[in-house]
Design an enzyme around this catalytic site. Structure first.
Site, PDB file in Angstrom:
ATOM      1  N   ASP A  92       1.608 -11.897  42.703  1.00 13.68           N
ATOM      2  CA  ASP A  92       1.969 -11.518  44.066  1.00 13.68           C
ATOM      3  C   ASP A  92       0.918 -10.524  44.571  1.00 13.68           C
ATOM      4  O   ASP A  92       0.140  -9.972  43.792  1.00 13.68           O
ATOM      5  CB  ASP A  92       3.398 -10.984  44.158  1.00 13.68           C
ATOM      6  CG  ASP A  92       3.638  -9.719  43.361  1.00 13.68           C
ATOM      7  OD1 ASP A  92       2.657  -9.129  42.878  1.00 13.68           O
ATOM      8  OD2 ASP A  92       4.797  -9.319  43.211  1.00 13.68           O
ATOM      9  N   ASP A 266      11.655 -15.836  41.945  1.00 13.77           N
ATOM     10  CA  ASP A 266      11.329 -14.891  40.871  1.00 13.77           C
ATOM     11  C   ASP A 266      12.138 -13.628  41.062  1.00 13.77           C
ATOM     12  O   ASP A 266      12.592 -13.330  42.179  1.00 13.77           O
ATOM     13  CB  ASP A 266       9.844 -14.525  40.917  1.00 13.77           C
ATOM     14  CG  ASP A 266       9.562 -13.487  42.005  1.00 13.77           C
ATOM     15  OD1 ASP A 266       9.413 -12.304  41.671  1.00 13.77           O
ATOM     16  OD2 ASP A 266       9.532 -13.857  43.205  1.00 13.77           O
ATOM     17  N   CYS A 304      24.979 -21.383  25.390  1.00 17.44           N
ATOM     18  CA  CYS A 304      23.546 -21.078  25.448  1.00 17.44           C
ATOM     19  C   CYS A 304      22.860 -21.477  24.142  1.00 17.44           C
ATOM     20  O   CYS A 304      23.414 -21.284  23.059  1.00 17.44           O
ATOM     21  CB  CYS A 304      23.342 -19.594  25.718  1.00 17.44           C
ATOM     22  SG  CYS A 304      21.602 -19.121  25.861  1.00 17.44           S
ATOM     23  N   CYS A 306      19.792 -20.249  23.219  1.00 17.15           N
ATOM     24  CA  CYS A 306      18.691 -19.325  22.943  1.00 17.15           C
ATOM     25  C   CYS A 306      18.782 -18.739  21.534  1.00 17.15           C
ATOM     26  O   CYS A 306      19.817 -18.818  20.865  1.00 17.15           O
ATOM     27  CB  CYS A 306      18.646 -18.199  23.980  1.00 17.15           C
ATOM     28  SG  CYS A 306      19.840 -16.865  23.717  1.00 17.15           S
ATOM     29  N   CYS A 309      21.725 -16.252  21.005  1.00 13.47           N
ATOM     30  CA  CYS A 309      23.057 -16.852  20.874  1.00 13.47           C
ATOM     31  C   CYS A 309      23.196 -17.694  19.613  1.00 13.47           C
ATOM     32  O   CYS A 309      24.317 -17.967  19.168  1.00 13.47           O
ATOM     33  CB  CYS A 309      23.384 -17.676  22.122  1.00 13.47           C
ATOM     34  SG  CYS A 309      23.657 -16.636  23.577  1.00 13.47           S
ATOM     35  N   HIS A 335      17.913 -13.790  26.018  1.00 12.56           N
ATOM     36  CA  HIS A 335      19.084 -14.544  26.481  1.00 12.56           C
ATOM     37  C   HIS A 335      19.107 -14.675  28.001  1.00 12.56           C
ATOM     38  O   HIS A 335      19.317 -15.781  28.535  1.00 12.56           O
ATOM     39  CB  HIS A 335      20.386 -13.887  26.013  1.00 12.56           C
ATOM     40  CG  HIS A 335      21.573 -14.447  26.713  1.00 12.56           C
ATOM     41  ND1 HIS A 335      22.103 -15.678  26.410  1.00 12.56           N
ATOM     42  CD2 HIS A 335      22.289 -13.989  27.778  1.00 12.56           C
ATOM     43  CE1 HIS A 335      23.105 -15.948  27.236  1.00 12.56           C
ATOM     44  NE2 HIS A 335      23.235 -14.938  28.070  1.00 12.56           N
TER      45      HIS A 335
END
Length: 373
Positions: A92, A266, A304, A306, A309, A335
């Site tokens: 940005d 974002d 989840c 991930c 998890c 996560h």
């Protein structure tokens, strides 16, 4: 090297499926982009970002200009080599950070004079110098230098600010040297005034940028007002180019952005709340640092996939957070980012299957415990 392909439009909303091609790979849209402000997504390695299936990350021009300096990054071979990330990067322009300095900055036609938040030293960034910095950083997508007017903001200030942003956008386009490898996006401003948004969009479209962002939203205005601005502004933008809603990352903001036709979003939210001991889960927010989870030996989110998890319980993560252990913030960051990236994967699948509106309704019922109209 940069291309956007519109693959499919949802039949019951403005949601759309697309693909962006960059020099460092393809991006399936709609997409959530993790924020790596200082050439790192806080506490995450590039390998971990790939494991959670991040397609593109965001870095910040203002922060990297101040430290370590764009010339050093250029010497290292650009951001990709410097941070060992071989997938797409968006930088940005730093406008939001500079303008949020308040009394520490002065806006003029030529650019902005500001004092560094690090050491108080004085600096000046013009649209031309901003392009020089971003060209040196070498991101795949770069943003035109803009002024993000505050909310609330009176009409006269918003008008002058929007017109300044348009003039700066032209100067950015003229100064941008690496057009083959870096796509420069224009940023539509106009605060909460529809006529200013319309004029801003028209002027930027006339300049023919490869993509367009909608700036100046999620800056403190009510969510209903943000949605009203999206509903009005997105249809003004070209259908054959990506559309980016800057700075949104809560699940409802992501879903509604997609609903109104946005392709890219974002936000620092998932990483910031992770460091405060909060998890985003399929059944709502879980403030895992709370005492109720001290003896909870279940995972954060059974839905989840991930690393966190698959391996750790709420009780253990709470212990880490309470003890101030770095691993607690890391596990929650992994996560939360995976949760939002997976949310966007599910959104893309629902658009593909023409079930986006049903998915949206079901998500609101489960996460927010309410229906959505």
């Amino acid at each position: 090297m940069f291309k956007y392909e519109l693959i499919k439009k949802d039949t019951k909303s403005k949601a759309r499926l697309g693909k962006i091609t960059t020099p460092h790979g393809e991006i399936e849209t709609p997409i959530f982009m993790p924020v790596g402000t200082q050439a790192t997504v806080k506490s995450m390695t590039p390998e971990e970002l790939k494991e959670i299936k991040a397609q593109i990350i965001l870095s910040n021009t203002y922060h990297l200009y101040l430290r370590p300096g764009h010339e050093l990054v250029k010497e290292a071979g650009g951001l990709h080599k410097f941070m060992n990330w071989d997938k797409p990067i968006l930088t940005d322009c730093g406008g939001f950070q500079i303008f949020s300095l308040g009394p520490l900055r002065k806006i003029e036609e030529d650019g902005v004079t500001f004092k560094s938040h690090l050491d108080g030293s004085s600096h000046f960034i013009s649209p031309e110098f901003d392009m020089e910095i971003q060209n040196a950083l070498g991101a795949d997508i770069i943003m035109a230098f803009d002024e993000c007017a505050p909310y609330p903001c009176d009409y006269d200030y918003a008008k002058a600010s929007t017109e300044l942003t348009t003039r700066w956008a032209r100067r950015c386009k003229d100064a941008h040297k690496n057009t083959e490898n870096q796509a420069l996006f224009g940023i539509v401003q106009g605060n909460m005034y529809k006529d200013l948004r319309e004029k801003s969009a028209k002027d930027l479209i006339d300049m023919d940028f490869p993509g367009y962002a909608i700036g100046g939203l999620s800056v403190g205005e009510p969510s209903e007002l943000m949605y009203e601005m999206l509903d009005f502004t997105v249809p003004l933008l070209p259908e054959n180019k990506p559309r980016y809603n800057m700075g949104v990352g809560s699940p409802d903001y992501l879903i509604e952005s997609v609903y109104y036709g946005i392709d890219m979003c974002d936000c620092v939210l998932p990483t910031r709340i992770a460091r405060n001991g909060t998890a985003l889960t399929s059944s709502g927010k879980v403030v895992v640092r709370n005492a109720e989870y001290a003896h909870d030996f279940t995972v954060l989110d059974p839905e989840c996939d991930c690393y966190t998890c698959r391996n750790y319980t709420k009780a253990y993560i709470r212990h880490l957070v309470k003890a101030g252990e770095i691993l607690g913030a890391r596990l929650l960051t992994i996560h939360n980012l995976r949760f939002l990236i997976h949310l966007m994967e599910n959104i893309r699948e629902s658009i593909k299957n023409d079930t986006f509106m049903e998915f949206r309704q079901e998500f609101y019922r489960k996460y927010y415990k309410k229906d959505i109209s």
